[in-house]
Design a protein around this motif. Structure first.
Motif, PDB file in Angstrom:
ATOM      1  N   SER B 128      29.124  54.715  51.000  1.00  0.00           N
ATOM      2  CA  SER B 128      28.878  53.611  50.081  1.00  0.00           C
ATOM      3  C   SER B 128      28.430  54.197  48.753  1.00  0.00           C
ATOM      4  O   SER B 128      28.196  55.392  48.619  1.00  0.00           O
ATOM      5  N   PHE B 129      28.356  53.353  47.740  1.00  0.00           N
ATOM      6  CA  PHE B 129      27.819  53.838  46.474  1.00  0.00           C
ATOM      7  C   PHE B 129      26.882  52.784  45.905  1.00  0.00           C
ATOM      8  O   PHE B 129      26.791  51.665  46.395  1.00  0.00           O
ATOM      9  N   LYS B 130      26.186  53.190  44.856  1.00  0.00           N
ATOM     10  CA  LYS B 130      25.132  52.340  44.327  1.00  0.00           C
ATOM     11  C   LYS B 130      25.418  51.918  42.900  1.00  0.00           C
ATOM     12  O   LYS B 130      25.862  52.715  42.086  1.00  0.00           O
ATOM     13  N   ILE B 131      25.223  50.639  42.627  1.00  0.00           N
ATOM     14  CA  ILE B 131      25.177  50.179  41.235  1.00  0.00           C
ATOM     15  C   ILE B 131      23.768  49.651  41.047  1.00  0.00           C
ATOM     16  O   ILE B 131      23.437  48.600  41.596  1.00  0.00           O
ATOM     17  N   GLY B 132      22.953  50.386  40.292  1.00  0.00           N
ATOM     18  CA  GLY B 132      21.545  50.004  40.177  1.00  0.00           C
ATOM     19  C   GLY B 132      20.911  50.020  41.558  1.00  0.00           C
ATOM     20  O   GLY B 132      20.962  51.025  42.269  1.00  0.00           O
ATOM     21  N   GLU B 133      20.382  48.881  41.963  1.00  0.00           N
ATOM     22  CA  GLU B 133      19.709  48.791  43.252  1.00  0.00           C
ATOM     23  C   GLU B 133      20.675  48.381  44.365  1.00  0.00           C
ATOM     24  O   GLU B 133      20.333  48.382  45.525  1.00  0.00           O
ATOM     25  N   ILE B 134      21.887  47.966  43.941  1.00  0.00           N
ATOM     26  CA  ILE B 134      22.791  47.367  44.924  1.00  0.00           C
ATOM     27  C   ILE B 134      23.632  48.438  45.597  1.00  0.00           C
ATOM     28  O   ILE B 134      24.288  49.240  44.944  1.00  0.00           O
ATOM     29  N   VAL B 135      23.612  48.415  46.929  1.00  0.00           N
ATOM     30  CA  VAL B 135      24.411  49.354  47.711  1.00  0.00           C
ATOM     31  C   VAL B 135      25.699  48.659  48.127  1.00  0.00           C
ATOM     32  O   VAL B 135      25.665  47.576  48.693  1.00  0.00           O
ATOM     33  N   ILE B 136      26.829  49.291  47.798  1.00  0.00           N
ATOM     34  CA  ILE B 136      28.095  48.677  48.185  1.00  0.00           C
ATOM     35  C   ILE B 136      28.909  49.648  49.025  1.00  0.00           C
ATOM     36  O   ILE B 136      29.254  50.738  48.566  1.00  0.00           O
ATOM     37  N   PRO B 137      29.219  49.269  50.256  1.00  0.00           N
ATOM     38  CA  PRO B 137      30.038  50.134  51.101  1.00  0.00           C
ATOM     39  C   PRO B 137      31.465  50.191  50.550  1.00  0.00           C
ATOM     40  O   PRO B 137      31.973  49.197  50.038  1.00  0.00           O
ATOM     41  N   TYR B 138      32.089  51.361  50.687  1.00  0.00           N
ATOM     42  CA  TYR B 138      33.449  51.516  50.166  1.00  0.00           C
ATOM     43  C   TYR B 138      34.462  50.521  50.738  1.00  0.00           C
ATOM     44  O   TYR B 138      35.237  49.938  49.984  1.00  0.00           O
ATOM     45  N   PRO B 139      34.483  50.340  52.069  1.00  0.00           N
ATOM     46  CA  PRO B 139      35.508  49.423  52.593  1.00  0.00           C
ATOM     47  C   PRO B 139      35.434  48.038  51.960  1.00  0.00           C
ATOM     48  O   PRO B 139      36.461  47.474  51.558  1.00  0.00           O
ATOM     49  N   GLN B 140      34.217  47.506  51.817  1.00  0.00           N
ATOM     50  CA  GLN B 140      34.049  46.186  51.213  1.00  0.00           C
ATOM     51  C   GLN B 140      34.548  46.182  49.779  1.00  0.00           C
ATOM     52  O   GLN B 140      35.242  45.277  49.337  1.00  0.00           O
ATOM     53  N   MET B 141      34.160  47.276  49.056  1.00  0.00           N
ATOM     54  CA  MET B 141      34.535  47.396  47.647  1.00  0.00           C
ATOM     55  C   MET B 141      36.052  47.433  47.514  1.00  0.00           C
ATOM     56  O   MET B 141      36.650  46.662  46.760  1.00  0.00           O
ATOM     57  N   ILE B 142      36.673  48.329  48.283  1.00  0.00           N
ATOM     58  CA  ILE B 142      38.124  48.483  48.194  1.00  0.00           C
ATOM     59  C   ILE B 142      38.823  47.171  48.529  1.00  0.00           C
ATOM     60  O   ILE B 142      39.708  46.710  47.820  1.00  0.00           O
ATOM     61  N   SER B 143      38.393  46.543  49.629  1.00  0.00           N
ATOM     62  CA  SER B 143      39.026  45.314  50.066  1.00  0.00           C
ATOM     63  C   SER B 143      38.917  44.225  49.016  1.00  0.00           C
ATOM     64  O   SER B 143      39.908  43.576  48.670  1.00  0.00           O
ATOM     65  N   GLY B 144      37.697  44.034  48.527  1.00  0.00           N
ATOM     66  CA  GLY B 144      37.481  42.979  47.541  1.00  0.00           C
ATOM     67  C   GLY B 144      38.336  43.182  46.313  1.00  0.00           C
ATOM     68  O   GLY B 144      39.031  42.274  45.856  1.00  0.00           O
ATOM     69  N   VAL B 145      38.328  44.413  45.794  1.00  0.00           N
ATOM     70  CA  VAL B 145      39.075  44.681  44.559  1.00  0.00           C
ATOM     71  C   VAL B 145      40.582  44.550  44.794  1.00  0.00           C
ATOM     72  O   VAL B 145      41.293  43.904  44.032  1.00  0.00           O
ATOM     73  N   LEU B 146      41.044  45.136  45.890  1.00  0.00           N
ATOM     74  CA  LEU B 146      42.471  45.083  46.177  1.00  0.00           C
ATOM     75  C   LEU B 146      42.953  43.638  46.361  1.00  0.00           C
ATOM     76  O   LEU B 146      44.028  43.262  45.891  1.00  0.00           O
ATOM     77  N   ALA B 147      42.133  42.855  47.050  1.00  0.00           N
ATOM     78  CA  ALA B 147      42.489  41.453  47.276  1.00  0.00           C
ATOM     79  C   ALA B 147      42.670  40.745  45.946  1.00  0.00           C
ATOM     80  O   ALA B 147      43.642  40.013  45.736  1.00  0.00           O
ATOM     81  N   VAL B 148      41.725  40.991  45.022  1.00  0.00           N
ATOM     82  CA  VAL B 148      41.795  40.323  43.730  1.00  0.00           C
ATOM     83  C   VAL B 148      43.027  40.793  42.956  1.00  0.00           C
ATOM     84  O   VAL B 148      43.711  39.998  42.298  1.00  0.00           O
ATOM     85  N   VAL B 149      43.349  42.093  43.071  1.00  0.00           N
ATOM     86  CA  VAL B 149      44.532  42.612  42.371  1.00  0.00           C
ATOM     87  C   VAL B 149      45.804  41.943  42.900  1.00  0.00           C
ATOM     88  O   VAL B 149      46.639  41.464  42.127  1.00  0.00           O
ATOM     89  N   VAL B 150      45.944  41.875  44.237  1.00  0.00           N
ATOM     90  CA  VAL B 150      47.146  41.263  44.807  1.00  0.00           C
ATOM     91  C   VAL B 150      47.218  39.781  44.440  1.00  0.00           C
ATOM     92  O   VAL B 150      48.272  39.265  44.058  1.00  0.00           O
ATOM     93  N   LEU B 151      46.085  39.123  44.536  1.00  0.00           N
ATOM     94  CA  LEU B 151      46.037  37.708  44.180  1.00  0.00           C
ATOM     95  C   LEU B 151      46.455  37.506  42.731  1.00  0.00           C
ATOM     96  O   LEU B 151      47.249  36.621  42.403  1.00  0.00           O
ATOM     97  N   GLY B 152      45.938  38.388  41.847  1.00  0.00           N
ATOM     98  CA  GLY B 152      46.314  38.318  40.437  1.00  0.00           C
ATOM     99  C   GLY B 152      47.813  38.501  40.268  1.00  0.00           C
ATOM    100  O   GLY B 152      48.457  37.797  39.494  1.00  0.00           O
ATOM    101  N   GLY B 153      48.373  39.458  41.028  1.00  0.00           N
ATOM    102  CA  GLY B 153      49.813  39.706  40.965  1.00  0.00           C
ATOM    103  C   GLY B 153      50.601  38.462  41.345  1.00  0.00           C
ATOM    104  O   GLY B 153      51.555  38.073  40.667  1.00  0.00           O
ATOM    105  N   ILE B 154      50.177  37.811  42.423  1.00  0.00           N
ATOM    106  CA  ILE B 154      50.868  36.593  42.862  1.00  0.00           C
ATOM    107  C   ILE B 154      50.767  35.514  41.791  1.00  0.00           C
ATOM    108  O   ILE B 154      51.733  34.825  41.471  1.00  0.00           O
TER     109      ILE B 154
END
Lengths: 605, 291
Positions: B128-154
């Motif tokens: 995972s990685f940190k933005i300030g105090e917030i810990v974000i696991p990679y799988p969640q990050m990748i999934s969320g971003v990728l989902a938004v990219v595909v959705l944007g494409g559609i």
């Protein structure tokens, strides 16, 4: 359709029920067979219940098994608390299941949205989640042991067998009662065309919620007994969903919308499943098989067994009987019977205002377009009033604001001086506002006579439970058909009539409401000149008998020859109003229709 | 857990929901079909991903285009082979057909994969990685971003391309669209294909986020259908808003009352429907008013 519903009390069901009653007595050592038949009956009960909302009214539910669980938990929890056998709590199970369905129905059945089917799935999931998590009440996912009564130790199947048979018969009786009542007729009308059903006075929300609530009752009742029969209750989502698949499949296979179809389907589906389990022995394959069977049934036998057989028999009979040629003369004729009695309202109409229908300051916008802009209009009681205007002038929108199809953004609609702006469509029908549709919307699978007895002048419980042919409706319907020269079509399906004939039947249907005012939406469009003439005669006769008529129409000669007053709309506003002669010679009207260039040379028609 | 942290999780999760739900709502908008099989498409894609990953050890994210394309083809075939024949019988029968498809598909998955949890665990699975105090696991990050990219494409595809315009036209008025040369069958199979494709892509993302087994399809059906009811049937912006609401509320609820998180969501839907029968952004149609 209705003839088919009236007929099921044939020999076959009686024989089959007789066999079911005698089976445990005549055969010996039948514990296994009995327990299989118990589940068959359980599915027959559930499919029959489901049929009330999903078969009759056409609102598919995929989560109905939640109501069985409601009954199971009610019996188990209260039975333990009160120290009595769970099955005695069956009536209470029916109540709790009915109440849950009532709440859900009130939330999702107020509109026609397809969200109903989705919410049924969500409610099933929600129910199972609550059951799994509310450990204090339900015992959580470990479940709940239901104590067996002492008599079950000697024979754990036969008594249950007869109890389930009894519940099945009660459920069939409930279905038969509903199908023969006005409630049943109204539900079928809703399945055919919900908007139309509302326009002839059927309180669609009340009917749907009632049907949904009643559909849960057999589930709750059977559930309390089933829980005790099983000996335990556990919240398994997969089991609950499979159960929903089975019961939907049972109703589909047998024939949704019929009385005995779901019963036959329940036995067929579960017996086949039992045979399959013995043959294949694998639960996992069962899921696949059930899915494939469901797909095949939907694709190749969507009506189900019973209706398919019935249609086959009916077709053979029809091909044997002689073809009736239509007597064109009598269709063109209008009988000269006295119609004032047929169409006059028995109840007193308020005579407070000389305007039967009035709109004030109506504004209706669609996005950026203002279709109707601040329109005032009053319809004189006892008049024939015309509403004309070029395409896009706002006539249809105004018409829809009057009938309740649209709610205006601003302004009020008054009927007999009462504000009906926010009234539902069926309330307007009860209050004496009848309407026809530009493209006819008869209930196509029903006969002409059934179409005519469908309208309701009021909403009441007594009326919902009354037989669909009770009262004087049939007699009145025949009088109306006689008057309009349509008597020969009485037994025909509405779909078999020509478009022009359908328009006349739709007008006849509206007359059954005994409306004070009839709104006709382009009655002359798409029908031949002979029928237009007949229509004009009918309208005049109705008007002579005291009915006010408002016509929206593009056939200007018809409007000008028929109406006392004509309103002309243009650009969403009233351009002018006056007698036909005034309108005919009004340069503004000619300009609105044809543009300024055509003003020279347009004379009287 | 810190509230900000919880909300960040919720937003990422909401992105995945948004992708999946927009597929369902697109299908409903164009075809008038309530696709109750979307959950089984999703689980199918996730288990397929697991199979390839466990056989080849391939980076699962490489499968996003593959599974998207595969599900597009499967969806297209289901429309052409099954749905197109049942469609004239109306939404009541099509929903039963899709229910049959969902059950059959679960049956197949059950036979092939068995009834146990499978999870895809690439090397970054636990990092995972940190933005300030917030810990974000990679799988969640990748999934969320990728989902938004595909959705944007559609979204861009629907807005800008000729086919997208044809789809939107067909969604609004089938007869009118047919008159100007848009084949309803073609538009519908395209819409169903795209809808299924979102499940194909979503399945890969799902596989790296959660353990999956065949019966989890019911959780997904209920979530996705719940989202489109809440957003308003057929409204893509509504589906996106409802997805975010679900993602965040689920994330908050599972931080504090984990068992009751789903109950909370469905309960909320019922309460909202009480006040807005057509959902958040649902439009009243002419027929609805008449009823």
């Amino acid at each position: 359709m209705i003839a088919a519903l009236k007929r099921p009390s044939g020999f076959l069901p009686v024989i089959l029920i007789g066999l079911l009653i005698l089976y445990p007595i005549l055969a010996s050592d039948t514990r296994y067979e009995e327990s299989v038949l118990i589940i068959c009956m359980l599915y027959a009960i559930m499919a029959s219940g489901w049929n009330l909302i999903s078969g009759l009214a056409g609102y598919v539910s995929l989560g109905h098994s939640v109501y069985l669980y409601m009954g199971m938990y009610t019996g188990a929890i209260l039975g333990k608390a009160w120290e009595i056998d769970a099955m005695w709590l069956a009536p209470l199970g029916a109540v709790t299941a009915g109440l849950l369905a009532l709440v859900v129905g009130l939330i999702v059945l107020r509109t026609r949205s397809h969200s109903f089917v989705i919410i049924t799935i969500a409610v099933l999931l929600l129910g199972m989640l609550v059951a799994a998590n509310w450990r204090g009440l339900t015992g959580g996912s470990d479940g709940f042991i239901v104590k067996q009564p002492s008599w079950a130790k000697d024979n754990p199947t036969t008594p249950y067998y007869y109890i389930f048979l009894g519940i099945l018969l009660l459920t069939v009786a409930l279905s038969a009662f509903i199908m023969r009542s006005r409630l049943g007729a109204g539900l079928v009308a809703i399945r055919n065309d919900e908007g139309k059903a509302a326009s002839i006075g059927i309180n669609t929300t009340l009917y749907k919620v009632t049907a949904y609530t009643l559909s849960a009752v057999p589930f709750g009742f059977a559930g309390a007994v089933y829980g005790q029969f099983l000996g335990f209750v556990t919240p398994s989502l997969v089991v609950a969903i499979l159960m929903s698949v089975f019961l939907v499949l049972a109703a589909l296979v047998g024939g949704r919308g019929t009385l005995w179809g779901p019963v036959i389907g329940g036995f067929l589906v579960w017996l086949l499943n039992e045979v399959g389990t013995i043959a294949a022995g694998e639960f996992r394959a069962r899921l696949l098989i059930m899915g494939v069977v469901l797909i095949l049934v939907v694709m190749f036998m969507p009506m189900g067994l019973l209706p398919t057989i019935r249609n086959f028999v009916k077709k053979r009979r029809e091909s044997k009987s002689a073809v009736n040629f239509i007597d064109q003369k009598s269709i063109a004729a209008v009988s000269d019977v006295d119609i004032s009695k047929i169409i006059a309202r028995t109840r007193q109409q308020s005579e407070g205002s000389s305007h039967i229908l009035e709109v004030k300051g109506i504004v209706k916008r669609f996005g950026g377009v203002t279709a109707v802009n601040d329109v005032d209009m009053a319809i004189e009681r006892g008049s024939i009033t015309g509403l004309i205007g070029p395409n896009g002038s706002g006539k249809t929108t105004l018409f829809n604001c009057m009938t309740g199809t649209f709610r205006p953004d601003e302004g009020v609609v008054l009927l007999d001086g009462e504000n009906i702006t926010r009234d539902r469509v069926w309330t307007r029908a009860h209050d004496g506002l009848g309407r026809t549709f530009q493209i006819t919307r008869l209930f196509k699978s029903m006969t002409v006579l059934d179409n005519l007895v469908a309208p309701l002048e009021t909403t009441s419980v007594r009326q919902m439970v009354a037989g669909r042919y009770s009262g004087d409706e049939v007699e009145r319907a025949r009088e109306v058909l006689d008057f309009m020269g349509l008597a020969q079509f009485e037994k025909q399906d509405a779909a078999a009539l020509s478009f022009g004939q359908q328009k006349l039947v739709e007008l006849a249907q509206v007359l059954m409401l005994r409306p004070g005012i009839i709104l006709l939406d382009e009655p002359a469009s798409g029908i031949n000149p002979t029928l237009i003439e007949k229509l004009a005669t009918v309208i005049r006769r109705l008007n002579d008998a005291g009915t006010t008529v408002l016509i929206v129409e593009h056939n200007i000669p018809l409007v000008l020859s028929l109406c006392d007053t004509v309103h002309v709309l243009s650009g969403g506003e009233v351009l002018t109003s006056g007698t036909p002669d005034q309108i005919r010679n009004d340069p503004q009207v000619i300009e609105a229709y044809l543009g300024p260039d055509h003003m020279v040379g347009v004379g009287n028609e | 857990m810190d509230l900000l942290q919880v909300i960040a999780f919720g937003v990422l999760l909401g992105g995945v929901y948004a992708l999946l739900a927009s597929g369902v709502t697109l299908i409903f908008g164009v075809l008038d079909v309530v696709n109750v099989a979307q959950g089984s498409f999703l689980v199918f894609s996730a288990l397929f991903t697991w199979q390839i990953w466990s056989l080849l050890g391939l980076e699962p994210l490489l499968l996003v285009p593959v599974m998207g394309l595969l599900m597009f083809v499967i969806g297209w075939a289901i429309y052409r082979g099954l749905l197109v024949r049942v469609a004239p019988q109306g939404p009541g029968m099509t929903v039963l057909l899709m229910f049959g498809v969902a059950i059959a598909m679960e049956g197949v998955l059950n036979i092939v994969f068995g009834n146990e949890f499978k999870s895809v665990t690439p090397p970054y699975f636990t990092s995972s990685f940190k933005i300030g105090e917030i810990v974000i696991p990679y799988p969640q990050m990748i999934s969320g971003v990728l989902a938004v990219v595909v959705l944007g494409g559609i979204y861009v595809y629907l807005r800008k391309s000729w086919a997208g315009r044809a789809l939107r036209a067909s969604a609004q008025n089938k007869d009118g669209a047919a008159l100007v040369g848009i084949s309803a069958t073609k538009a519908s199979s395209l819409a169903f294909g795209i809808g299924a494709m979102t499940a194909g892509v979503g399945g890969v993302l799902l596989a790296i986020m959660y353990p999956v087994y065949p019966a989890t399809q019911y959780d997904w059906i209920a979530r996705l259908l719940g989202i489109i009811v809440l957003g308003g049937m057929g409204s893509i912006p509504g589906a996106i808003i409802a997805s975010m609401l679900l993602g965040i509320s689920e994330s908050i609820a599972s931080a504090y009352v984990p068992q009751w998180a789903p109950v909370f969501f469905y309960g909320a839907i019922l309460v909202i429907l009480l006040f807005r029968p057509h959902g958040l952004l649902g439009e009243k149609t002419r027929e609805d008013v008449a009823a």
